[in-house]
Scaffold this motif. Structure first.
Motif, PDB file in Angstrom:
ATOM      1  N   LYS A  33     -25.492 -29.621  -6.101  1.00  0.00           N
ATOM      2  CA  LYS A  33     -26.460 -30.505  -5.429  1.00  0.00           C
ATOM      3  C   LYS A  33     -26.543 -31.824  -6.189  1.00  0.00           C
ATOM      4  O   LYS A  33     -26.300 -31.870  -7.396  1.00  0.00           O
ATOM      5  CB  LYS A  33     -27.856 -29.861  -5.418  1.00  0.00           C
ATOM      6  N   TYR A  37     -31.975 -35.015  -6.572  1.00  0.00           N
ATOM      7  CA  TYR A  37     -32.936 -34.134  -5.914  1.00  0.00           C
ATOM      8  C   TYR A  37     -33.487 -33.046  -6.834  1.00  0.00           C
ATOM      9  O   TYR A  37     -34.350 -32.286  -6.425  1.00  0.00           O
ATOM     10  CB  TYR A  37     -32.300 -33.451  -4.695  1.00  0.00           C
ATOM     11  N   SER A  64     -34.314 -23.399  -4.355  1.00  0.00           N
ATOM     12  CA  SER A  64     -33.489 -24.425  -3.738  1.00  0.00           C
ATOM     13  C   SER A  64     -33.271 -24.093  -2.275  1.00  0.00           C
ATOM     14  O   SER A  64     -33.234 -22.913  -1.896  1.00  0.00           O
ATOM     15  CB  SER A  64     -32.131 -24.513  -4.441  1.00  0.00           C
TER      16      SER A  64
END
Length: 113
Positions: A33, A37, A64
Motif C-alpha cells: 500500500k 495512507y 487495512s
C-alpha cells in the motif's frame, strides 16, 4: 487506510518518532500500500500484563482495507521480528489482532474509501 497500533508496557525508545516511521515504511511494504495512507500509533502503557506477568509485552492491531487472510501468518512473523529487534520483545509475549476493514467503514477527509 492501514493502521498499526502497538501498545506495550516496555518504554519506547527516545527515538519513538523514528520507530513509528520505520514501522510505517514496513507496513506499506508488507501490504503493498502507499505509505501516504499508513498510520502508526505506538503507546507505552505500564499497566499491562500477560499470562499473569508484567514482563515485557505488546498488544498490536493491524487493520487495512483488503487485508489478505492468507498473509496474516507472515505478517505476524514480520511484526514480531521487528518488535523483537526494535524493543527486545519476546514474540511469545506479543498478541496481534488483524482486521480487514470494509471500505464503507473506513473514513478520511470527510468521506469513506
Amino acid at each position: 487506510m492501514p493502521l498499526l497500533r502497538v501498545e506495550t508496557n516496555t518504554r519506547l525508545p527516545e527515538d519513538a518518532d523514528g520507530l513509528c516511521q520505520r514501522l510505517s515504511a514496513q507496513v506499506a511494504d508488507w501490504l503493498g500500500k502507499p505509505e501516504s495512507y499508513v498510520m502508526v500509533a505506538c503507546t507505552h502503557n505500564p499497566a499491562m500484563c500477560f499470562a499473569g506477568s508484567n514482563d515485557p509485552l505488546a498488544y498490536c492491531e493491524l487493520k487495512s482495507i483488503g487485508l489478505p487472510e492468507g498473509l496474516t501468518r507472515e505478517l505476524s512473523r514480520r511484526l514480531c521480528d521487528t518488535l523483537q529487534a526494535e524493543l527486545g520483545l519476546d514474540p511469545a509475549r506479543v498478541y496481534i489482532e488483524f482486521a480487514d476493514a470494509p471500505r464503507h467503514f473506513w473514513g478520511t477527509n470527510g468521506t469513506t474509501f
